[in-house]
Design an enzyme around this catalytic site. Structure first.
Site, short mmCIF file in Angstrom:
data_model
loop_
_atom_site.label_atom_id
_atom_site.label_comp_id
_atom_site.label_asym_id
_atom_site.label_seq_id
_atom_site.Cartn_x
_atom_site.Cartn_y
_atom_site.Cartn_z
N ARG A 13 0.85 -1.18 0.00
CA ARG A 13 0.00 0.00 0.00
C ARG A 13 0.89 1.23 0.00
NH1 ARG A 13 -3.35 -2.73 -1.64
NH2 ARG A 13 -5.45 -3.15 -0.88
N GLU A 27 -2.71 8.51 -5.61
CA GLU A 27 -2.74 7.92 -6.94
C GLU A 27 -3.81 8.58 -7.80
OE1 GLU A 27 -3.29 3.70 -6.56
OE2 GLU A 27 -1.49 3.42 -5.35
N HIS A 83 -0.55 0.92 -10.06
CA HIS A 83 -1.30 -0.04 -9.23
C HIS A 83 -1.82 -1.20 -10.10
CE1 HIS A 83 -3.50 -0.04 -5.13
NE2 HIS A 83 -3.29 -1.28 -5.52
#
Length: 324
Positions: free
Chosen positions: A232, A261, A280
Site C-alpha cells: 500500500r 494515486e 497499481h
C-alpha cells in the site's frame, strides 16, 4: 436474509461489472455507484465491494437500518473497510489468492529488470547508442520480503527460484516454516535491512505498518540496495524514499502503489533517479476480473449452503490469518 423470496446481493459498482449471471434465479442483484449506497445497504444481505478503491463503504457505515451480514471485497487489502466495520457483526472476506502469483511474477520481473538495467538498455536504444555495460547477477543476492501472507510467500518462493536468498518477515516470529525455515517477526526487520540487496514490501496496511518505511529505514539499507513496494502507498514515506534515491543511497526503487494515486504533476516521484512507477497494476493480469467474480461466486455457494466462508478477515488484525 431479507423477507424477499431471494437473498439480495448489492454490488458497489466499477466498470466493467462482474459477471454474476450464475446468480440468476438464486439471488436478486442490486447495483450502487456509491452515492446510493447508504439507502441500499439496509436492503442487502450481501455486499460485494467490486470498486475497492473508494471509501464509500466506510462513509456509509454504520448508518440507518440493518446492514449486510457478509461483505466481500474484490481486493487483497481491506483498509478501505476498516476500522469502521471492525466493531460490527459483519463477516468480511477478501480476494486472497487471486493476486499472489501475478504479483510475484511482477516483482520478479522488476528484480531482473533492475539488476540487468533493462531501462538503461531501452533508453540507449532510443538514443541510438551502443553502450556496453556490466550488470548485476540475481542469483546469490539477498531479499527481505515484508509480509508473510499469500502474496509475500509467493514473492519469496519466486525469488528463491531465481537463486535469491529470502528472509520473510511477518508480524511475529515463527520457526519451522516448511518453505522459509524461520519467518521473522517485525521486530527483526531493522537488523535484516543492512544485509538485503532487495527489500520488498507486501504487507497489509495496519496501524503498525502505516509509514513503516521512512528515512531511518532507508538509511539502514546497504548502499546500492533496491526497494520495491507492491503493498500500500501509505507503507512508505514517499519524500524519504525520494531523498534516499537522490542522495545515491539506494540504487533503484519501484512503486506500484503510492499514497496519492495518481501523483500530482509536480510530484518529485516522477523524476526521482532510479525510480520506476506503475499505476497499481502488479496483480492485474488478463482475465483477473473473471477470477475475482468466480471467487465471489464460489464463496456465495458456501454462504447459501450455510457453510463456513473462505478468506474470512480478522477485523482486528486487518487481514486473513495464516492457515485460515
Amino acid at each position: 436474509m431479507t423477507q424477499t423470496s431471494l437473498p439480495r446481493v448489492l454490488v458497489l459498482d466499477d466498470e466493467p461489472l462482474p459477471d454474476l449471471s450464475p446468480l440468476s434465479g438464486r439471488a436478486e442483484v442490486l447495483h450502487s455507484d456509491g452515492g446510493s449506497l447508504p439507502s441500499l445497504l439496509p436492503e442487502a444481505d450481501v455486499l460485494l465491494v467490486w470498486n475497492f478503491t473508494t471509501d464509500a463503504v466506510k462513509d456509509a457505515w454504520p448508518g440507518e437500518g440493518p446492514r449486510p451480514g457478509w461483505v466481500h471485497t474484490a481486493s487483497a487489502g481491506v483498509d478501505r473497510l476498516l476500522p469502521e466495520l471492525a466493531d460490527s457483526d459483519v463477516v468480511i472476506t477478501n480476494a486472497r489468492g487471486v493476486f499472489d502469483q501475478p504479483i510475484a511474477e511482477y516483482v520478479a520481473g522488476l528484480v531482473i529488470a533492475m539488476a540487468k538495467d533493462f531501462r538503461g538498455t531501452w533508453e540507449f536504444q532510443l538514443g541510438h547508442q551502443w553502450r556496453h555495460r556490466e550488470t548485476m547477477r540475481v542469483g546469490g543476492t539477498r531479499a527481505v520480503v515484508v509480509g508473510s501472507g499469500g502474496i509475500g510467500r509467493a514473492i519469496g518462493r519466486t525469488l528463491k527460484a531465481l537463486g535469491v536468498s529470502v528472509d520473510l518477515v511477518g508480524r511475529r516470529q515463527r520457526d519451522g516454516d516448511e518453505e522459509f525455515g524461520t519467518v521473522w517477526g517485525s521486530d527483526a526487520l531493522d537488523g535484516l535491512l543492512p544485509e538485503a540487496d532487495w527489500v520488498v514490501c507486501a504487507a497489509p496496511l495496519t496501524a503498525a505498518t502505516d509509514g513503516m518505511f521512512h528515512r531511518a529505514s532507508f538509511e539502514r539499507m546497504k548502499q546500492g540496495a533496491h526497494f520495491i513496494n507492491i503493498g500500500r502507498g501509505r507503507h512508505v514515506v514517499t519524500e524519504d524514499l525520494v531523498r534516499a534515491l537522490s542522495e545515491g543511497r539506494l540504487r533503484g526503487a519501484a512503486l506500484d502503489v503510492l499514497d496519492e494515486e495518481p501523483p500530482p504533476a509536480g510530484s518529485p516521484v516522477w523524476d526521482a533517479p532510479g525510480l520506476m512507477l506503475s499505476p497499481h497494476m502488479s496483480g492485474d493480469t488478463i482475465g483477473w476480473r473473471g477470477d475475482l467474480a468466480a471467487q465471489f461466486l464460489a464463496n456465495f455457494d458456501r454462504w447459501a449452503a450455510g457453510e463456513p466462508l473462505l478468506n474470512v478477515v480478522d477485523k482486528q488484525l486487518g487481514y486473513v490469518p495464516a492457515g485460515a
